[in-house]
Design an enzyme around this catalytic site. Structure first.
Site, mmCIF file in Angstrom:
data_model
loop_
_atom_site.group_PDB
_atom_site.id
_atom_site.type_symbol
_atom_site.label_atom_id
_atom_site.label_comp_id
_atom_site.label_asym_id
_atom_site.label_seq_id
_atom_site.Cartn_x
_atom_site.Cartn_y
_atom_site.Cartn_z
ATOM 1 N N SER A 286 0.835 -1.198 0.000
ATOM 2 C CA SER A 286 0.000 0.000 0.000
ATOM 3 C C SER A 286 0.864 1.238 0.000
ATOM 4 O O SER A 286 2.064 1.191 0.311
ATOM 5 C CB SER A 286 -0.904 0.011 1.245
ATOM 6 O OG SER A 286 -0.160 0.396 2.399
ATOM 7 N N ASP A 287 0.272 2.380 -0.347
ATOM 8 C CA ASP A 287 0.960 3.636 -0.099
ATOM 9 C C ASP A 287 0.818 3.957 1.392
ATOM 10 O O ASP A 287 0.128 3.257 2.142
ATOM 11 C CB ASP A 287 0.386 4.749 -0.981
ATOM 12 C CG ASP A 287 1.396 5.865 -1.235
ATOM 13 O OD1 ASP A 287 2.334 6.012 -0.429
ATOM 14 O OD2 ASP A 287 1.262 6.585 -2.237
ATOM 15 N N TYR A 288 1.441 5.020 1.813
ATOM 16 C CA TYR A 288 1.556 5.393 3.221
ATOM 17 C C TYR A 288 0.173 5.533 3.876
ATOM 18 O O TYR A 288 -0.548 6.480 3.600
ATOM 19 C CB TYR A 288 2.310 6.720 3.306
ATOM 20 C CG TYR A 288 3.038 7.004 4.586
ATOM 21 C CD1 TYR A 288 2.350 7.265 5.764
ATOM 22 C CD2 TYR A 288 4.421 7.055 4.627
ATOM 23 C CE1 TYR A 288 3.020 7.550 6.931
ATOM 24 C CE2 TYR A 288 5.108 7.344 5.784
ATOM 25 C CZ TYR A 288 4.402 7.595 6.945
ATOM 26 O OH TYR A 288 5.080 7.885 8.101
ATOM 27 N N THR A 289 -0.198 4.561 4.716
ATOM 28 C CA THR A 289 -1.482 4.508 5.450
ATOM 29 C C THR A 289 -2.694 4.543 4.523
ATOM 30 O O THR A 289 -3.781 4.930 4.948
ATOM 31 C CB THR A 289 -1.610 5.642 6.495
ATOM 32 O OG1 THR A 289 -1.672 6.921 5.855
ATOM 33 C CG2 THR A 289 -0.450 5.619 7.484
#
Length: 538
Positions: A286-289
Site C-alpha cells: 500500500s501507499d503510506y497509510t
C-alpha cells in the site's frame, strides 16, 4: 532457407534451456517457502505483511511507527523503510535475523526517485531528454548507491500519466505521454533490477502509484479520479504495463478511487487486471497509510477496510498496521480466509528470496563499498551529463547563447545562489550541501575576462504562510531584510551595467511534489515583477 532453419533451431534450444533452468529455480524457491511457512505461526505470517518506518525525516506521511525494535524481535515486521546507511541497516537486520524466532530477514526500502545520494534531474526533467539509455543509466547508478547504503527495494519508478500540470506530483513522472512514459518506465525497472536481483548492486523496483493517480480532478493531489475504460487502457495504463512487462518485482497501490472504490481495496485493479490479465507475480504494497484512509471513504472501520484490502490483492500494509492489528480477528470471524493470509505472506517471502536475502541477509551492508560507490566521480559525471540533456532551449534570440567569455554578466534571481533548491523535489537521500550553485558554477567556468555581478532581485515568494508550508523540510524560501522594491532596484542596477542578464527564476524544491499542487503554476508575484523590470531595461 538453411540459415533460417538453423536460427529457428537455435532459438528453440535456447528457449528450452532457459525454461529448464527456470523451472528448477522456481521449484527450489517454492520448496523453501513451503517449508518455512509450515513453521510459521499465524502471527508471524501476518507480521510479514507489516511495513514500518522508525521515522528520521521521511518526507511523506505524519505517522511514525512505535516499538519497532520489539516488533522486529517478535516477528511482527516484514520490512522497514526510511532506514538508510549500512550501519543502521545492519543493526535492524540483526534484530530480525538473530533475535526473532525464525530469523526471517527484513526487506529495506526507500524512495529512490531521481537518484540516491548522487542526485539527477527530477524525472520530469529527465523525460525531456527522451534518452531512455541515459535514464536507465541513472537508475543503475541509483541502485548501486542505494545498495551500498543497505537498501534492497526502491519505491520507484513513479509512472503516473498526468494531463494537468497543476498536480504537484507531475514532477516525479514522465508527463502526459503514454508512449514516452512506457519507454521510461521499462528503462528504469531494467536499470534498478538489471538481470539478476541477487547481485549486490541491484534493487527491486516498486512501480507506483497503481493506478491512475495522476488523473486527479482539477490537478489536486488525492482528489477523485473518474474515467472510462477506453481512456484508462489507451492513455493511463500503458506505463504500468510496460513496467510489469520489464519484470518489476513489486507494485504500490495509489490513494485515489477507481470506479469509486479506493485502489488499495479494489479487487478488479489488484487481482483481475494486475495478476490475471497482466500475469504479475510480485507483491503489492500500500501507499503510506492508504489502508487506513479507506475509512474516510465510508468503507468501514480499520478491521473492515484491512480485510477488504487483503481480499482485493494487497500484500503489505505500509505503516498503518491495520493488517497487524485486525487480520487475526477477521480470520476468526470468517471475514477473510487462511488462504488470503498465506497468499500475501508467500508473495512477500518470495520477494526476499528473489533478492537473495535468505541466503545472505547482509548482502548490501558494506561501509567499505559505500565509501567508494556513493558520490563517486563517474556518478557525478553522469549527473552532469543528465542535467545537460534535460535542459530544453525554447528560444535563442539573436544567438545570445552560448554566452561569451568576455564582458559583464548580471546574474539575477532568488535561485541564482540557492544551494538548498538545487536538488529538486523528492531528493530523499541527497545532501544539498554538496550541490554547486548556479553562481558558483558560472564563476568556475567564466574565466578572467568575465565579470559577474550578482543580485538576488526578489524572494521566490513574499507570502509568509505559503513559505512556511514550503519550508517544512528546511529553509528553501529565505526572506532577507530588504523589501521587494529595494531588491528589484538592485537587480536593475546590476542589469544596466551588464552586457547580458541571466535570470534564475522558478520554484523552490518543495513547491512541487506530494501534497504540493498549485492552482497557478506561473511565477509568483515577486519574481514576475522582477522579470518585468529586467525586460524593461532593454
Amino acid at each position: 532457407m538453411k540459415k533460417t532453419y538453423l536460427l529457428l533451431t537455435a532459438l528453440i534450444v535456447f528457449s528450452y534451456t532457459a525454461i529448464a533452468q527456470a523451472v528448477p529455480a522456481a521449484a527450489k524457491m517454492n520448496q523453501f517457502i513451503d517449508q518455512l511457512m509450515q513453521k510459521m505461526t499465524l502471527d508471524e505470517k501476518i507480521g510479514q505483511l507489516n511495513l514500518l518506518t522508525p521515522g528520521g525525516g521521511i518526507p511523506t506521511g505524519a505517522v511514525v511507527s512505535t516499538d519497532v525494535e520489539a516488533k522486529i524481535k517478535n516477528g511482527q515486521v516484514g520490512g522497514l523503510f526510511g532506514v538508510i546507511g549500512a550501519e543502521k541497516v545492519l543493526q535492524a537486520q540483526r534484530l530480525a535475523v538473530e533475535k526473532s524466532r525464525l530469523h526471517i530477514p527484513l526487506i529495506f526500502g526507500s524512495d529512490v526517485i531521481h537518484g540516491h545520494k548522487t542526485t539527477f534531474p527530477i524525472p520530469l526533467g529527465l523525460a525531456c531528454s527522451w534518452d531512455t539509455i541515459l535514464i536507465k543509466q541513472t537508475a543503475r547508478a541509483a541502485a548501486e548507491e542505494a545498495t551500498a547504503d543497505g537498501l534492497s527495494w526502491a519505491f520507484s519508478p513513479m509512472v503516473d500519466i498526468c494531463r494537468d500540470p497543476r498536480w504537484g506530483r507531475i514532477a516525479e513522472g514522465a508527463g502526459e505521454d503514454p508512449f514516452l512514459g512506457s519507454a521510461i518506465a521499462a528503462a528504469m525497472v531494467r536499470g534498478y533490477q538489471s538481470n539478476n536481483l541477487r547481485q549486490d548492486n541491484t534493487v527491486m523496483a516498486c512501480v507506483k502509484h497503481f493506478a491512475l493517480y495522476g488523473a486527479a480532478e482539477g490537478g489536486r493531489d488525492y482528489n477523485t479520479v473518474d474515467m472510462s475504460r477506453i481512456r484508462m487502457y489507451n492513455d493511463y495504463l500503458p506505463p504500468y504495463k510496460a513496467a510489469i512487462d520489464a519484470g518489476a518485482g513489486s507494485v504500490m497501490s495509489s490513494f485515489n478511487v477507481i470506479d469509486d472504490i479506493p485502489a488499495t481495496g479494489n479487487r478488479w485493479l489488484l487481482t483481475d487486471l494486475l495478476r490475471n490479465q497482466w500475469n504479475f507475480n510480485g507483491f503489492v504494497v500500500s501507499d503510506y497509510t492508504s489502508v487506513n484512509e479507506m475509512e474516510a471513504h465510508g468503507l468501514g472501520n480499520l478491521q473492515q477496510v484491512s480485510a477488504l484490502a487483503l481480499k482485493a490483492g494487497l500484500d503489505m500494509d505500509m505503516v498503518g498496521e491495520g493488517f497487524l492489528t485486525t487480520l487475526k480477528k477477521s480470520l476468526q470471524e470468517g471475514k477473510i480466509t487462511m488462504r488470503d493470509i498465506n497468499n500475501a505472506c508467500r508473495r512477500v517471502l518470495e520477494a526476499k528470496y528473489k533478492l537473495g536475502l535468505f541466503e545472505n541477509p547482509y548482502r548490501n551492508v558494506s561501509t567499505e563499498r559505500a565509501a567508494t560507490t556513493i558520490l563517486s566521480p563517474d556518478k557525478l559525471a553522469l549527473s552532469r551529463k543528465a542535467a545537460a540533456k534535460a535542459c530544453v532551449l525554447l528560444k535563442n534570440d539573436k544567438t545570445i547563447l552560448p554566452l561569451q567569455h568576455t564582458g559583464t554578466i548580471a546574474l539575477v534571481g532568488p535561485l541564482a545562489d540557492s544551494r538548498r533548491n538545487m536538488l529538486g523535489t523528492w531528493s530523499v537521500s541527497g545532501d544539498w550541501h554538496h550541490a554547486v550553485t548556479l553562481k558558483e558554477g558560472m564563476e568556475n567556468v567564466a574565466g578572467q575576462q568575465v565579470k559577474i555581478v550578482y543580485a538576488k532581485g526578489a524572494n521566490i515568494s513574499d507570502d509568509s504562510l505559503f513559505n512556511k508550508k514550503v519550508n517544512v523540510f528546511g529553509p528553501e524560501i529565505e526572506m532577507g531584510p530588504a523589501t521587494s522594491d529595494v531588491m528589484i532596484q538592485e537587480a536593475v542596477a546590476a542589469a544596466l551595467q551588464a552586457d547580458v542578464v541571466v535570470a534564475a527564476l522558478g520554484e523552490a524544491a518543495d513547491m512541487s511534489g506530494e501534497s504540493s499542487s498549485r492552482a497557478d503554476i506561473g511565477l509568483p508575484e515577486s519574481p514576475q515583477r522582477l522579470l518585468t523590470a529586467l525586460v524593461h531595461t532593454g
